[in-house]
Design a protein around this motif. Structure first.
Motif, mmCIF file in Angstrom:
data_model
loop_
_atom_site.group_PDB
_atom_site.id
_atom_site.type_symbol
_atom_site.label_atom_id
_atom_site.label_comp_id
_atom_site.label_asym_id
_atom_site.label_seq_id
_atom_site.Cartn_x
_atom_site.Cartn_y
_atom_site.Cartn_z
ATOM 1 N N ASP A 128 39.183 48.742 49.702
ATOM 2 C CA ASP A 128 39.732 50.412 50.087
ATOM 3 C C ASP A 128 41.248 50.349 49.238
ATOM 4 N N GLY A 129 41.276 51.541 48.461
ATOM 5 C CA GLY A 129 42.332 51.790 47.569
ATOM 6 C C GLY A 129 42.278 51.021 46.313
ATOM 7 N N VAL A 130 41.383 50.386 45.983
ATOM 8 C CA VAL A 130 41.577 49.533 44.843
ATOM 9 C C VAL A 130 40.138 49.966 44.079
ATOM 10 N N LEU A 131 38.840 50.138 44.712
ATOM 11 C CA LEU A 131 37.641 50.349 43.880
ATOM 12 C C LEU A 131 37.720 52.010 43.384
ATOM 13 N N THR A 132 37.400 52.227 42.259
ATOM 14 C CA THR A 132 37.177 53.278 41.651
ATOM 15 C C THR A 132 36.112 53.364 40.694
ATOM 16 N N ASP A 133 35.415 54.463 40.358
ATOM 17 C CA ASP A 133 34.391 54.842 39.371
ATOM 18 C C ASP A 133 35.097 54.338 38.141
ATOM 19 N N GLY A 134 33.968 53.819 37.172
ATOM 20 C CA GLY A 134 34.385 53.663 35.741
ATOM 21 C C GLY A 134 35.218 52.217 35.470
ATOM 22 N N MET A 135 35.551 51.622 36.643
ATOM 23 C CA MET A 135 36.443 50.233 36.308
ATOM 24 C C MET A 135 35.775 49.140 35.842
ATOM 25 N N LEU A 136 36.752 48.014 35.148
ATOM 26 C CA LEU A 136 35.976 46.963 34.938
ATOM 27 C C LEU A 136 36.131 45.838 35.766
ATOM 28 N N ILE A 137 35.091 45.326 36.419
ATOM 29 C CA ILE A 137 35.089 44.310 37.296
ATOM 30 C C ILE A 137 34.546 43.136 36.761
ATOM 31 N N ALA A 138 35.478 42.147 37.035
ATOM 32 C CA ALA A 138 35.133 40.567 36.612
ATOM 33 C C ALA A 138 34.571 39.848 37.972
ATOM 34 N N ALA A 139 33.241 39.244 37.887
ATOM 35 C CA ALA A 139 32.896 38.883 39.324
ATOM 36 C C ALA A 139 32.278 37.437 38.830
ATOM 37 N N GLY A 140 33.095 36.368 39.820
ATOM 38 C CA GLY A 140 32.809 35.356 39.840
ATOM 39 C C GLY A 140 31.361 34.774 40.136
ATOM 40 N N GLY A 141 30.716 33.389 39.950
ATOM 41 C CA GLY A 141 29.437 33.202 40.315
ATOM 42 C C GLY A 141 28.501 32.669 39.038
ATOM 43 N N PHE A 142 27.474 31.906 39.506
ATOM 44 C CA PHE A 142 26.489 31.704 38.169
ATOM 45 C C PHE A 142 25.308 31.428 38.889
ATOM 46 N N GLY A 143 24.496 32.683 38.339
ATOM 47 C CA GLY A 143 23.042 32.811 39.138
ATOM 48 C C GLY A 143 23.516 33.457 40.459
ATOM 49 N N LEU A 144 23.093 32.352 41.597
ATOM 50 C CA LEU A 144 23.406 32.815 42.730
ATOM 51 C C LEU A 144 24.122 31.921 43.532
ATOM 52 N N CYS A 145 25.054 30.825 42.629
ATOM 53 C CA CYS A 145 25.927 29.923 43.133
ATOM 54 C C CYS A 145 27.200 30.521 43.099
ATOM 55 N N GLY A 146 28.051 30.604 44.381
ATOM 56 C CA GLY A 146 29.450 30.758 44.122
ATOM 57 C C GLY A 146 29.493 32.314 43.861
ATOM 58 N N ILE A 147 28.647 33.366 44.327
ATOM 59 C CA ILE A 147 28.906 34.461 44.202
ATOM 60 C C ILE A 147 29.573 35.416 45.430
ATOM 61 N N PRO A 148 30.457 36.156 44.978
ATOM 62 C CA PRO A 148 31.118 37.041 46.074
ATOM 63 C C PRO A 148 30.063 37.999 46.676
ATOM 64 N N GLU A 149 29.079 37.541 47.414
ATOM 65 C CA GLU A 149 28.168 38.198 48.030
ATOM 66 C C GLU A 149 28.448 39.558 49.040
ATOM 67 N N LEU A 150 29.625 39.239 49.668
ATOM 68 C CA LEU A 150 29.978 40.275 50.809
ATOM 69 C C LEU A 150 30.564 41.285 50.078
ATOM 70 N N LEU A 151 31.491 41.168 49.082
ATOM 71 C CA LEU A 151 32.140 42.102 48.297
ATOM 72 C C LEU A 151 31.192 42.918 47.312
ATOM 73 N N ILE A 152 30.327 42.067 46.849
ATOM 74 C CA ILE A 152 29.165 42.972 46.172
ATOM 75 C C ILE A 152 28.278 43.985 46.872
ATOM 76 N N ALA A 153 27.834 43.658 48.081
ATOM 77 C CA ALA A 153 27.434 44.410 49.136
ATOM 78 C C ALA A 153 28.399 45.749 49.637
ATOM 79 N N ALA A 154 29.546 45.457 49.668
ATOM 80 C CA ALA A 154 30.635 46.456 50.043
ATOM 81 C C ALA A 154 30.549 47.488 48.804
ATOM 82 N N ILE A 155 30.616 46.986 47.641
ATOM 83 C CA ILE A 155 30.494 47.808 46.457
ATOM 84 C C ILE A 155 29.324 48.855 46.486
ATOM 85 N N ARG A 156 28.140 48.239 46.633
ATOM 86 C CA ARG A 156 26.846 49.078 46.933
ATOM 87 C C ARG A 156 27.176 50.228 47.924
ATOM 88 N N GLU A 157 27.656 49.673 49.027
ATOM 89 C CA GLU A 157 27.916 50.906 50.099
ATOM 90 C C GLU A 157 28.823 51.882 49.760
#
Length: 231
Positions: A13-42
């Motif tokens: 909240d207050g950080v995520l905006t349209d058109g931004m550049l996001i760096a996302a950690g992880g490799f395949g499905l190993c070590g991915i920020p799955e909770l934050l990704i789901a929240a971005i979708r919502e």
């Protein structure tokens, strides 16, 4: 102000905006920020550029943001097992900036270290070098690669403390640390949250100075490919 937030949605909240550049950690499905990704979708945020080694799979990880058309550009080294990623790229629906894997990791690390660019021989003579500055050092040609400074970085750690110090577990380290460095704002999700002083300083991979917000939550940690053998 404290760095600990109750949920992924609250942390974004207050950080995520349209058109931004996001760096996302992880490799395949190993070590991915799955909770934050789901929240971005919502959140419905759209026209996102995402710098990540790949884009998960069709129904998990960053792949769910492709399905909802929230990503307009990927900065990646591997299309991977994601059929939708391949389909959108080949049909011209998704812009893709290919990077050799080591170059992508160094671009993120350089951005986090305040280095705007660096020269590398990787990619010289290939399509990767097209449109980039070429320079010769000691008789060898190099190309200029720009550091990546992301508007937002999302990472996943095994343990973290309330000051944002992070410890990654084994191969889940992968791109998480350079992504954490590269973000103007970095949000981490952890499996276990502890108090300051409970992490061995020698075991900390990402110092808390790089992390502005942190959440704790349950993780599915899905396996990308299950391989079995006869008993």
């Amino acid at each position: 102000m404290g760095k600990v937030y109750g949920t992924a949605a609250e942390a974004l909240d207050g950080v995520l905006t349209d058109g931004m550049l996001i760096a996302a950690g992880g490799f395949g499905l190993c070590g991915i920020p799955e909770l934050l990704i789901a929240a971005i979708r919502e959140s419905g945020a759209k026209d996102l550029t995402v710098a990540s080694n790949n884009c998960g799979v069709d129904d998990f990880g960053l792949g769910i943001l492709l399905k909802t058309r929230q990503i307009s550009k990927m900065i990646s080294s591997y299309v991977g097992e994601n059929d939708e990623f391949m389909r959108q790229y080949l049909s011209g629906e998704l812009e893709l900036e290919f990077n050799p894997q080591g170059t992508l990791a160094e671009r993120l690390r350089a951005g986090g270290a305040g280095i705007p660019g660096f020269y590398t021989a990787t990619g010289v003579g290939t399509v990767v070098a097209e449109g980039k500055e070429h320079k010769e050092f000691d008789g060898k040609t190099y190309i200029l690669e720009r550091g990546i400074r992301a508007d937002l970085a999302i990472v996943k750690a095994w343990k973290g403390d309330t000051q944002g110090n992070l410890v990654y577990r084994k191969t889940a380290n992968n791109f998480n640390h350079p992504c954490a460095m590269a973000g103007k704002v970095t949000i981490a999700e952890v499996e276990e949250l502890v108090e300051p002083g409970q992490l061995d300083p020698e075991h900390i991979h990402t110092p808390g100075i790089f992390v502005q917000r942190i959440i704790q939550g349950p993780h599915e940690k899905r396996i990308e490919k299950v391989t079995t053998r006869a008993a």
